[in-house]
Design a protein around this motif. Structure first.
Motif, mmCIF file in Angstrom:
data_model
loop_
_atom_site.group_PDB
_atom_site.id
_atom_site.type_symbol
_atom_site.label_atom_id
_atom_site.label_comp_id
_atom_site.label_asym_id
_atom_site.label_seq_id
_atom_site.Cartn_x
_atom_site.Cartn_y
_atom_site.Cartn_z
ATOM 1 N N SER B 107 0.814 -1.123 -0.108
ATOM 2 C CA SER B 107 0.035 0.025 0.032
ATOM 3 C C SER B 107 0.936 1.328 0.064
ATOM 4 O O SER B 107 0.602 2.216 -0.561
ATOM 5 C CB SER B 107 -0.878 0.150 1.252
ATOM 6 O OG SER B 107 -0.382 0.394 2.405
ATOM 7 N N THR B 111 0.299 3.720 -2.989
ATOM 8 C CA THR B 111 -0.551 5.003 -2.551
ATOM 9 C C THR B 111 0.453 6.308 -3.110
ATOM 10 O O THR B 111 0.032 7.218 -3.440
ATOM 11 C CB THR B 111 -0.998 5.230 -1.375
ATOM 12 O OG1 THR B 111 0.186 4.823 -0.448
ATOM 13 C CG2 THR B 111 -2.226 4.310 -0.981
ATOM 14 N N TYR B 148 -16.003 2.461 4.557
ATOM 15 C CA TYR B 148 -15.684 0.904 4.353
ATOM 16 C C TYR B 148 -17.053 0.411 4.080
ATOM 17 O O TYR B 148 -17.174 -0.652 3.368
ATOM 18 C CB TYR B 148 -15.290 0.578 5.643
ATOM 19 C CG TYR B 148 -14.011 1.269 6.575
ATOM 20 C CD1 TYR B 148 -13.116 1.734 5.293
ATOM 21 C CD2 TYR B 148 -13.983 1.337 7.547
ATOM 22 C CE1 TYR B 148 -12.094 2.372 5.946
ATOM 23 C CE2 TYR B 148 -12.711 2.236 8.253
ATOM 24 C CZ TYR B 148 -11.654 2.701 7.034
ATOM 25 O OH TYR B 148 -10.792 3.278 7.628
ATOM 26 N N TRP B 151 -17.638 0.419 0.440
ATOM 27 C CA TRP B 151 -16.694 -0.488 -0.208
ATOM 28 C C TRP B 151 -17.023 -1.773 -0.173
ATOM 29 O O TRP B 151 -16.809 -2.571 -1.212
ATOM 30 C CB TRP B 151 -15.143 -0.305 0.108
ATOM 31 C CG TRP B 151 -14.490 0.709 -0.855
ATOM 32 C CD1 TRP B 151 -14.699 2.260 -0.442
ATOM 33 C CD2 TRP B 151 -13.712 0.623 -1.989
ATOM 34 N NE1 TRP B 151 -13.967 2.826 -1.267
ATOM 35 C CE2 TRP B 151 -13.604 1.758 -2.317
ATOM 36 C CE3 TRP B 151 -13.482 -0.447 -2.746
ATOM 37 C CZ2 TRP B 151 -12.785 2.249 -3.605
ATOM 38 C CZ3 TRP B 151 -12.953 -0.320 -4.022
ATOM 39 C CH2 TRP B 151 -12.653 1.134 -4.469
ATOM 40 N N LEU B 187 -8.321 -4.710 -0.022
ATOM 41 C CA LEU B 187 -7.911 -3.591 1.099
ATOM 42 C C LEU B 187 -7.322 -2.370 0.492
ATOM 43 O O LEU B 187 -7.199 -1.242 0.608
ATOM 44 C CB LEU B 187 -7.633 -3.804 2.476
ATOM 45 C CG LEU B 187 -8.401 -3.494 3.557
ATOM 46 C CD1 LEU B 187 -9.979 -4.347 3.319
ATOM 47 C CD2 LEU B 187 -7.838 -4.091 4.909
ATOM 48 N N ILE B 188 -5.958 -3.049 -0.228
ATOM 49 C CA ILE B 188 -4.898 -2.221 -0.969
ATOM 50 C C ILE B 188 -5.691 -1.292 -2.013
ATOM 51 O O ILE B 188 -5.490 -0.013 -2.102
ATOM 52 C CB ILE B 188 -3.796 -2.691 -1.227
ATOM 53 C CG1 ILE B 188 -3.312 -3.426 0.018
ATOM 54 C CG2 ILE B 188 -3.003 -2.093 -2.147
ATOM 55 C CD1 ILE B 188 -2.112 -4.552 -0.526
ATOM 56 N N LYS B 191 -7.551 1.708 -0.213
ATOM 57 C CA LYS B 191 -6.696 2.548 0.211
ATOM 58 C C LYS B 191 -6.354 3.338 -1.053
ATOM 59 O O LYS B 191 -5.933 4.655 -0.933
ATOM 60 C CB LYS B 191 -5.445 1.977 0.788
ATOM 61 C CG LYS B 191 -5.776 1.388 2.074
ATOM 62 C CD LYS B 191 -5.621 2.817 3.024
ATOM 63 C CE LYS B 191 -6.611 2.408 4.336
ATOM 64 N NZ LYS B 191 -6.765 3.652 5.212
ATOM 65 N N SER B 194 -8.456 6.934 -1.871
ATOM 66 C CA SER B 194 -8.268 8.009 -0.992
ATOM 67 C C SER B 194 -6.782 8.721 -1.261
ATOM 68 O O SER B 194 -6.262 8.998 -0.268
ATOM 69 C CB SER B 194 -8.593 7.606 0.285
ATOM 70 O OG SER B 194 -7.600 6.663 0.749
ATOM 71 N N SER B 247 3.077 7.696 5.993
ATOM 72 C CA SER B 247 2.182 6.540 5.532
ATOM 73 C C SER B 247 2.712 5.206 5.975
ATOM 74 O O SER B 247 2.036 4.576 6.151
ATOM 75 C CB SER B 247 1.938 6.914 3.930
ATOM 76 O OG SER B 247 2.960 6.523 3.017
ATOM 77 N N GLY B 251 0.519 3.088 7.874
ATOM 78 C CA GLY B 251 0.393 1.764 7.413
ATOM 79 C C GLY B 251 0.272 0.696 8.570
ATOM 80 O O GLY B 251 -0.532 -0.363 8.251
ATOM 81 N N ILE B 254 -2.812 0.106 10.809
ATOM 82 C CA ILE B 254 -4.223 -0.527 10.097
ATOM 83 C C ILE B 254 -4.700 -1.139 11.133
ATOM 84 O O ILE B 254 -4.521 -2.167 11.773
ATOM 85 C CB ILE B 254 -3.969 -1.147 8.686
ATOM 86 C CG1 ILE B 254 -5.467 -1.501 8.233
ATOM 87 C CG2 ILE B 254 -3.091 -2.312 8.843
ATOM 88 C CD1 ILE B 254 -5.330 -1.871 6.648
ATOM 89 N N GLU B 257 -10.233 -0.709 9.295
ATOM 90 C CA GLU B 257 -10.650 -1.405 7.909
ATOM 91 C C GLU B 257 -11.018 -2.784 8.399
ATOM 92 O O GLU B 257 -12.011 -3.391 8.197
ATOM 93 C CB GLU B 257 -9.434 -1.142 7.074
ATOM 94 C CG GLU B 257 -9.366 0.045 6.311
ATOM 95 C CD GLU B 257 -8.356 0.937 7.274
ATOM 96 O OE1 GLU B 257 -8.136 0.543 8.648
ATOM 97 O OE2 GLU B 257 -8.120 2.025 6.921
#
Lengths: 439, 327
Positions: B107, B111, B148, B151, B187-188, B191, B194, B247, B251, B254, B257
């Protein structure tokens, strides 16, 4: 002069901060259920529940009101806390030495809390030996830690098989003969399947939807024996449970994991419950699932039956959970708190609760009394639920390894996804849980 | 030879010096002290808050990690037993660490690259660019649980928008959140949605890159490609560095989520979404093993600290700060 004013201002700011801190402590949403002038000179008890829904809140508040009106010395104040917060808030309150006086908590973890000094031993307040006879023995067993009660059972639940009578007729099945054994269940399910091309329009039955998970099915397969015996003997790797696990896997193989997942992803809100929407023919859930059918499934023609048994001579084992009333450790008025708990779990309050919520209550007499107050579908479902308590097991978590299921679940997941052999999974689970209990 | 007079004089002088010096020092000190005092008073709200609400609990949890603390009944010193159990007796610890590393490893680069790419695209001078900027930034404004839940619908295997879109290209999408092989990628992907927040930082720094450099490169006949890699990228490395450091730390944290998007918050199919913090949370608040959870927290701190130190060390070699002071 300048220095003085600087000092003065900074002190002022500091004071302002402190005042701001002390003033803004946000408490939980409180709502007293009676006239506040009525509590003068009385002992006020804080009662925490997570019953805030439109169906439950009025019921519990009427019970509290009735109690308050009957009392000269005690006044109970109801505080609703959302289900997601209530246990952690309770824990924080206990450790801060300012807990609620009575709380509704989970029935299966009473021993765990007792061991960790989070709840009050009630044996001191239960003077009457026959008190425990008011409740179903299985429920009473769950509140004992080292043979002493740390809570009083309030309500329980039990899993039943709901089936769609209209779909039964459509598939040429007798709507008054629900499946009694696993074999029948499977045969019926195949008949109830409806496909267009490769896609399922209706799936007759899938064992892991609803609220009967793998642990429940394996208990049902193994003659009512859960993963742990009453003395915390590990009984995971048994021939019966192995057969059960293979049987669960066979559903995935037949229907296809993709179809299962695709269907499952669509279960969201209550309005789109797949059983009520007619997308699944049979469904296992607790008795209160009936209120959803009543509210969202307009005039749905459904039946309700005990869980199918593994073979025709096995029993229809089901399992249940529930909630208890307990006094958190450090509560200021345990004697008065118990007085209220006695009312809460007494016949009058319990009968009222049962007849309003179709919920299984812990008080035996109340459980039966409520039946006479019901009629129609209400009565049919409620009666099944009460009868089903005979074959309902409880699975309290052991105080020494409260998270033992975390060690089993991923292994069972892996079997169902075809990534692990059932034999290996149960063997591994057995030794892992044995290890964690030994520690 | 020194006369008695002289020596007395010297002593006197020395003594005077001794007296005079402290007086002077005292004056300076007292002024500084008073300034210091008001300085501390000004930051005292923060100081008190930090000591009482952060430092105190922090040190407490360090101590707790060496005990069997369970909030309500016990707090006995058990030495390094929690750490020992973590490394040798808890398989889920390694699962959760692996899941978290996997997530971070994919991620963070994705990102970062995504945000840069988006920022470069949105740095063009075309009509209506402000509208595009707003649109791409919007997801970063929405927060938490609502996103979430959204998604979970988008990733739904048969009716979700993601798989529906894939099916237009003849691709049969996976079951995302239900298939342990696909939960983390899901999930990645989520991410990536955003990256708008990071994009905003890059956009600001892109606009700070001096036009003169591009002009000079144009005169030398540099291609757009070269200009990007030899001017644009080096000039925004400070922001890239900042983004990667923050990040990376984020990360590792996490939690929400997985807590929201898995059934009962238990870590998803075959524990594929059991992240480090989720496991820690379960240990702390499901089974009240605060000692163990604190040990986990401190181990995570060590990991993140180590990675950040490495980052800062290597940062020197590739981060270019305009305005000199280079070593």
């Amino acid at each position: 002069m300048k220095r003085v004013s600087v000092l003065f201002i900074s002190i002022l700011i500091l004071l302002g901060m402190l005042a701001g801190c002390s003033g803004s402590a946000g408490g939980p949403q409180e709502e007293s259920s009676g006239d506040s002038s009525a509590q003068k000179g009385k002992i006020t008890l804080n009662f925490w529940t997570f019953w805030g829904s439109e169906t439950r809140r009025p019921v519990i508040e009427k019970i509290i009101n009735d109690f308050n009106q009957s009392q000269d010395d005690i006044y109970v104040k109801h505080t609703f806390l959302p289900f997601g917060d209530i246990w952690t808030k309770n824990l924080a309150a206990i450790s801060a030495g300012n807990p609620p006086d009575v709380i509704i908590n989970d029935i299966n973890s009473v021993q765990h809390r007792a061991k960790n000094n989070q709840s009050t031993n009630l044996s001191e307040y239960i003077k009457d030996d026959s008190f425990k006879d008011n409740f179903y023995p299985r429920l009473w067993d769950t509140v004992l830690y080292k043979n002493e009660p740390y809570a009083v059972p309030f309500n329980t639940d039990t899993r039943l098989l709901f089936y769609n009578k209209k779909a039964f007729k459509e598939a040429g099945l007798d709507p008054n003969k629900p499946p009694k054994t696993w074999d029948e269940l499977e045969a019926y399910a195949k008949k109830l399947d409806k496909k267009s091309g490769d896609r399922y329009e209706r799936i007759g039955f899938y064992p892991l939807w609803g609220s009967f998970g793998p642990p429940s099915w394996l208990m049902n397969a193994d003659n009512g024996k859960g993963f742990l015996s009453k003395d915390n003997e590990v009984q995971i790797n048994t021939p019966e449970k192995l057969e059960g696990l293979k049987w669960l896997k066979s559903w995935n193989d037949r229907i296809g994991a993709e179809n299962v997942n695709a269907f499952k992803a669509e279960f969201g809100s209550e309005q789109s419950n797949p059983f009520i929407a007619g997308k699944v023919g049979m469904w296992v859930d607790v008795a209160t699932f009936y209120t959803q059918i009543r509210d969202f499934g307009k005039d749905m023609d459904f039946g309700v039956a005990p869980m199918p048994a593994k073979t025709s001579d096995a029993r229809h084992w089901s399992d249940g959970g529930g909630f208890v009333a307990e006094i958190p450790k450090g509560a200021k008025h345990p004697k008065e708190s118990f007085e209220f708990i006695k009312y809460l779990t007494g016949e009058q309050a319990q009968t009222y609760w049962a007849s309003k919520n179709f919920d299984n209550v812990a008080n035996k007499k109340a459980s039966e009394d409520a039946l006479s107050k019901l009629s129609g579908n209400d009565k049919m479902v409620y009666k099944e639920a009460v009868d089903n308590l005979q074959v309902t097991t409880m699975n309290p978590v052991p105080a020494d390894a409260p998270d033992y299921q975390n060690k089993i679940n991923p292994l069972i997941d892996a079997v169902l996804l075809g990534k692990e052999k059932p034999e290996n999974a149960l063997k591994k689970a057995q030794s892992k849980v044995e290890q964690s209990l030994k520690k | 030879m020194e006369t008695a007079y002289e020596s007395t004089k010297k002593r006197k002088q020395a003594a005077q010096k001794d007296i005079a010096e402290p007086v002077k020092k005292y004056r300076i000190k007292s002024l500084r002290k008073r300034e210091e005092l008001s300085g501390f008073l000004f930051i005292s709200p923060w100081l008190i808050g930090f000591v009482a609400l952060t430092l105190g609990p922090l040190l407490f949890s360090l101590y707790v990690s060496f005990t069997n603390y369970n909030i309500t009944s016990k707090m006995d010193f058990v030495g390094t037993q929690n750490y020992h159990n973590m490394f040798f007796n808890d398989g889920l610890f390694w699962t959760s660490l692996w899941n978290t590393l996997y997530f971070v490893a994919f991620s963070v680069p994705l990102t970062t690259a995504g945000a840069i790419l988006l920022a470069v695209l949105l740095n063009q001078k075309i009509p209506g660019i402000k509208v595009f900027r707003t649109i791409y930034y919007l997801p970063a404004v929405l927060s938490g649980v609502a996103v979430y839940l959204l998604w979970m619908q988008l990733l739904s295997p048969s009716t979700g928008l993601v798989n529906t879109a894939l099916s237009w290209f003849g691709i049969r999408g996976p079951a995302w959140l239900f298939d342990p092989e696909w939960t983390k990628p899901a999930l990645i992907v989520m991410k990536m949605w955003s990256v708008g927040g990071g994009m905003l930082l890059y956009l600001a720094s892109l606009q700070g890159v001096s036009k003169a450099m591009y002009e000079a490169a144009d005169i030398d006949g540099a291609s757009a490609f070269r200009k990007f890699f030899h001017i644009t990228l080096p000039m925004i490395t400070p922001v890239i560095f900042f983004d990667i450091v923050t990040s990376l730390i984020g990360g590792f944290q996490i939690f929400q989520e997985a807590y929201v998007m898995t059934e009962n918050g238990d870590g998803g199919p075959v524990n594929s979404l059991l992240f480090y913090n989720l496991h820690m949370w379960n240990k702390a608040f499901e089974v009240f093993d605060m000692g163990y959870a604190s040990a986990m927290a401190w181990f995570l701190f060590v990991i993140v600290l180590g990675l950040t130190v490495i980052n800062l060390k290597f940062g020197k070699h590739w981060v270019h700060y305009g305005g000199g002071d280079e070593k």
